[in-house]
Design an enzyme around this catalytic site. Structure first.
Site, PDB file in Angstrom:
ATOM      1  N   LYS A 113       0.800  -1.242   0.000  1.00  0.00           N
ATOM      2  CA  LYS A 113       0.000   0.000   0.000  1.00  0.00           C
ATOM      3  C   LYS A 113       0.824   1.278   0.000  1.00  0.00           C
ATOM      4  CE  LYS A 113      -4.072  -2.060   2.142  1.00  0.00           C
ATOM      5  NZ  LYS A 113      -3.483  -3.271   2.736  1.00  0.00           N
TER       6      LYS A 113
HETATM    7  O1  LIG Z   1      -9.449  -3.044   1.799  1.00  0.00           O
HETATM    8  C1  LIG Z   1      -8.568  -3.761   2.279  1.00  0.00           C
HETATM    9  C2  LIG Z   1      -7.275  -3.777   1.787  1.00  0.00           C
HETATM   10  C3  LIG Z   1      -6.372  -4.651   2.339  1.00  0.00           C
HETATM   11  N1  LIG Z   1      -6.710  -5.484   3.351  1.00  0.00           N
HETATM   12  C4  LIG Z   1      -5.679  -6.429   3.859  1.00  0.00           C
HETATM   13  O2  LIG Z   1      -6.105  -7.767   3.613  1.00  0.00           O
HETATM   14  C5  LIG Z   1      -5.825  -8.607   4.728  1.00  0.00           C
HETATM   15  C6  LIG Z   1      -7.120  -9.117   5.323  1.00  0.00           C
HETATM   16  O3  LIG Z   1      -6.860  -9.977   6.401  1.00  0.00           O
HETATM   17  P1  LIG Z   1      -8.016 -10.915   7.082  1.00  0.00           P
HETATM   18  O4  LIG Z   1      -7.303 -11.563   8.210  1.00  0.00           O
HETATM   19  O5  LIG Z   1      -8.474 -11.898   6.041  1.00  0.00           O
HETATM   20  O6  LIG Z   1      -9.099 -10.002   7.528  1.00  0.00           O
HETATM   21  C7  LIG Z   1      -4.982  -7.751   5.679  1.00  0.00           C
HETATM   22  O7  LIG Z   1      -3.628  -7.906   5.322  1.00  0.00           O
HETATM   23  C8  LIG Z   1      -5.412  -6.335   5.362  1.00  0.00           C
HETATM   24  O8  LIG Z   1      -4.409  -5.387   5.615  1.00  0.00           O
HETATM   25  C9  LIG Z   1      -7.982  -5.466   3.833  1.00  0.00           C
HETATM   26  O9  LIG Z   1      -8.355  -6.211   4.763  1.00  0.00           O
HETATM   27  N2  LIG Z   1      -8.888  -4.605   3.281  1.00  0.00           N
END
Ligand SMILES: O=c1ccn([C@@H]2O[C@H](COP(=O)(O)O)[C@@H](O)[C@H]2O)c(=O)[nH]1
Length: 308
Positions: free
Chosen positions: A105
């Site tokens: 990001k």
């Molecule tokens: O909009 C967004 C962008 C990035 N993320 C990232 O994805 C994973 C989600 O993790 P979970 O454990 O499946 O919830 C995490 O690395 C976030 O930084 C997001 O969730 N939403």
């Protein structure tokens, strides 16, 4: 990159990506004890712990999942030893033939973006030797600074067949505070969606999809439906399934009629599956990677049942 990703998705019949977001609290005690004994409670130990954990997860899922998405924040917080662990993880994933989407990001002015781009998806030149440091096939970017902050990455996408996933509508509960603002061209996220489509026009591959993709959270299916119409040639990286409440039955709108167009991420739901209440009596902590494999297969089945 997008053509390679689609090939892997088709080969494994699985439009999912597993998030490698290690945290000490989800790592089995036996792994933590081994490295804390050797290196003390130090960032060096944590770097080794994360790598050992990720390696076992990758070994258990590389044959069924097309890609992993390491979240760089989890590693960076421990300084250079954390970043080393991130790089070793991406190297190992590539060795096992699995693609890597680095969730980094980034977003900054052109001159700084140039350095991020060269380091993350380009090759750094050291005394006439060029090296790919991070081994990522694609990365995530924040578009808030506009196209001059994205352009340096586009150059490396073309040169080295890499990809971008640009934040359009994020999965978090407060995403609407800024992204849903009304503009004279519709909601802000729609405007960003149109821009991302335009930026990606000259990078459309044989598959018909662009190397410039978008992040669209699994928690916003209504908005995804609109974005799908605006962005037919854009691949969506979709976080928010599982731990954040996104459900397979809501994800149809993220895909095109060709069954392509989206790759769904789950991080905690997979890598910490052995800690789920229903799994505690089924898997010992030594079997954390078996639980991860089972969870990854369940996710695949859940999507297949609800989407296709
Ligand atoms: O909009 C967004 C962008 C990035 N993320 C990232 O994805 C994973 C989600 O993790 P979970 O454990 O499946 O919830 C995490 O690395 C976030 O930084 C997001 O969730 N939403």
């Amino acid at each position: 990159m997008i053509d390679r990703l689609i090939k892997e998705i088709n080969k494994k019949q699985n439009p999912t990506v597993i998030g490698l977001d290690p945290r000490l609290e989800i790592i089995p005690t036996f792994i933590k004890e081994e490295y804390f004994e050797k290196y003390g409670k130090t960032p060096k130990a944590v770097g080794k712990i994360f790598y050992r954990f990720n390696k076992e997860i990758i070994d258990s899922i590389y044959d069924i999942v097309p890609a992993v998405k390491p979240q760089i924040a989890m590693y960076e917080q421990y300084g250079p030893e954390g970043v080393e662990s991130y790089i070793r993880t991406t190297e190992y994933a590539k060795e096992k033939g699995i693609m890597v989407i680095g969730d980094i990001k980034r977003g900054d002015i052109t001159s700084t973006a140039e350095a991020y781009a060269e380091g993350h998806i380009g090759k750094v030149e050291i005394e006439e030797k060029s090296q790919d440091i991070y081994n990522q096939d694609a990365i995530t970017l924040n578009p808030y600074l506009g196209f001059d902050s994205i352009e340096p990455y586009v150059k490396y996408c073309k040169k080295y067949d890499k990809g971008l996933f640009i934040l359009v509508k994020t999965s978090n509960p407060n995403s609407g505070e800024i992204q849903d603002l009304e503009t004279n061209e519709g909601k802000l996220y729609e405007k960003v969606g149109r821009l991302v489509t335009k930026w990606g026009e000259e990078l459309i591959g044989e598959s018909g999809y662009s190397q410039i993709g978008a992040v669209v959270g699994a928690t916003h299916p209504e908005q995804a439906k609109e974005l799908r119409k605006i962005m037919p040639n854009t691949y969506f990286l979709v976080p928010g399934y599982g731990a954040q409440g996104g459900k397979a039955e809501d994800l149809k709108a993220y895909f095109n009629k060709d069954g392509l167009g989206a790759i769904i991420n789950s991080s905690r739901g997979i890598i910490a599956a052995y800690l789920k209440e229903e799994n505690r009596s089924r898997f010992s902590e030594h079997e954390f990677s078996l639980a991860a494999r089972e969870a990854a297969l369940c996710m695949k089945e859940d999507l297949q049942k609800n989407l296709f």
